[in-house]
Write a protein that holds these residues in place. Structure first.
Motif, PDB file in Angstrom:
ATOM      1  N   ARG A  33     138.729   1.484 105.294  1.00 34.25           N
ATOM      2  CA  ARG A  33     138.828   0.424 104.295  1.00 34.25           C
ATOM      3  C   ARG A  33     140.013   0.678 103.355  1.00 34.25           C
ATOM      4  O   ARG A  33     140.760  -0.239 103.024  1.00 34.25           O
ATOM      5  N   LEU A  36     143.257  -0.199 105.181  1.00 36.33           N
ATOM      6  CA  LEU A  36     143.455  -1.593 105.548  1.00 36.33           C
ATOM      7  C   LEU A  36     143.358  -2.549 104.362  1.00 36.33           C
ATOM      8  O   LEU A  36     143.677  -3.725 104.484  1.00 36.33           O
ATOM      9  N   PRO A  39     147.510  -3.953 102.834  1.00 40.21           N
ATOM     10  CA  PRO A  39     147.198  -2.868 103.765  1.00 40.21           C
ATOM     11  C   PRO A  39     148.342  -1.855 103.805  1.00 40.21           C
ATOM     12  O   PRO A  39     149.499  -2.221 103.608  1.00 40.21           O
ATOM     13  N   THR A  40     148.015  -0.607 104.057  1.00 40.07           N
ATOM     14  CA  THR A  40     149.043   0.408 104.239  1.00 40.07           C
ATOM     15  C   THR A  40     149.339   0.641 105.713  1.00 40.07           C
ATOM     16  O   THR A  40     150.276   1.346 106.060  1.00 40.07           O
ATOM     17  N   ASP A  42     148.397  -1.507 109.782  1.00 38.42           N
ATOM     18  CA  ASP A  42     147.700  -2.593 110.463  1.00 38.42           C
ATOM     19  C   ASP A  42     146.539  -2.037 111.289  1.00 38.42           C
ATOM     20  O   ASP A  42     146.524  -0.849 111.639  1.00 38.42           O
ATOM     21  N   ILE A  97     139.273  -5.296 107.458  1.00 38.83           N
ATOM     22  CA  ILE A  97     140.227  -6.118 106.709  1.00 38.83           C
ATOM     23  C   ILE A  97     139.483  -6.962 105.683  1.00 38.83           C
ATOM     24  O   ILE A  97     139.968  -7.204 104.575  1.00 38.83           O
ATOM     25  N   GLY A 213     149.332   5.207 105.230  1.00 43.51           N
ATOM     26  CA  GLY A 213     148.381   4.653 106.177  1.00 43.51           C
ATOM     27  C   GLY A 213     148.209   5.535 107.400  1.00 43.51           C
ATOM     28  O   GLY A 213     147.101   5.731 107.894  1.00 43.51           O
TER      29      GLY A 213
END
Length: 293
Positions: A33, A36, A39-40, A42, A97, A213
């Motif tokens: 979570r 996303l 978002p950092t 995909d 997302i 991410g």
């Protein structure tokens, strides 16, 4: 007296290790979570990074065994189980997302248990009244949780998370009776990597992976998945079937707390009530079945 103190020491150590593993499992939802939400990264890339890092960590752990070869790592898994593992990971990533951490973990857990219990019933197991009562309570609370309303989760994201739970339930069912569950998990992670890479290739135009991410994906794959599973398989034989099932009821609540701390997500009344009735119903079903068996 020494024997009594020793037993208490072992019991406390087992409790702490089990709590650590449940926290690691909940952290998978928190990390997904967090990654996303920005978002950092995909969803497709997060899935790929998670599975690659998880496969690498599990392979590294297994290669410390003298009897494990690189060729033997892949041989521990199979394509059917690897598909369900991949399906769980990719749908979870896309679901987060639009879902809060705790709600996502609660939907995931509910569908995992529903899949495993449903399969048991399909194969001829006949639940008794308390089991049916627990299942009806849990299912009714789940329907209420995802029904339209101001605090209702995004329907499509909830649907994807439900698919993720079904996939993990199927993966768990296929893994029952594995003589070496850690080796099987490592092999399945390795075989799932090409599937994740294929999805990343298909979603190439949406690929957007920052360093932060990617690090969250590595943490989810290598630490909370890879090391988490390794510890879980070591401690699981020390727990009864009921204990092993019941302790997992804590995962959605821990995930909700993690979302509150990490991402500032609120503990809504809908989530709290949903957790109480879904987890309470499942606990009633598990305890009743264990006593019957």
């Amino acid at each position: 007296m020494l024997a009594v103190r020793f037993n208490w020491t072992i019991a406390v150590l087992l409790f702490l290790i089990t709590a650590l593993v449940m926290t690691a499992f909940a952290a998978n939802s928190v990390l997904a979570r967090a990654a996303l939400l920005g978002p950092t990264i995909d969803p497709a890339s997060f899935t790929t990074v998670r599975l690659i890092s998880g496969a690498a960590m599990l392979a590294l752990l297994l290669l410390t065994r003298k009897q494990t070869s690189i060729r033997g790592l892949i041989g521990g898994g199979n394509w059917h189980s690897a598909f369900w593992l991949f399906a769980y990971a990719v749908t979870l990533s896309f679901a987060y997302i639009g879902l809060d951490t705790g709600v996502g973990a609660l939907i995931l857990f509910a569908l995992v248990q529903a899949t495993m219990i449903g399969w048991s019933v399909f194969k001829g197991d006949r639940p008794i009244v308390p089991e049916w009562a627990g299942l009806i309570i849990a299912f009714s609370a789940f329907v209420w949780l995802v029904s339209p309303g101001l605090e209702a989760p995004d329907p499509f994201s909830a649907f994807l998370m439900a698919l993720s739970g079904i996939a993990w339930g199927a993966y768990s069912l296929r893994g029952r009776g594995a003589t070496d569950p850690l080796k099987a998990t490592a092999g399945n992670f390795i075989l799932a990597v090409p599937m994740a890479i294929a999805v990343s290739a298909i979603c190439f135009s949406q690929n957007n992976a920052s360093t932060y991410g990617i690090l969250l994906g590595i943490a989810s794959g290598a630490i909370t998945s890879g090391i988490g599973y390794a510890i879980w398989y070591r401690v699981l034989p020390q727990l009864s079937a009921m204990q092993g099932s019941i302790v997992q009821l804590t995962v959605p609540v821990i995930a909700g707390l993690g979302g509150l701390i990490w991402s500032g997500e609120p503990f809504t009344l809908r989530f709290v009530l949903g957790s109480v009735f879904i987890l309470g119903g499942v606990a009633l079903a598990i305890i009743s079945k264990t006593k019957r068996v």
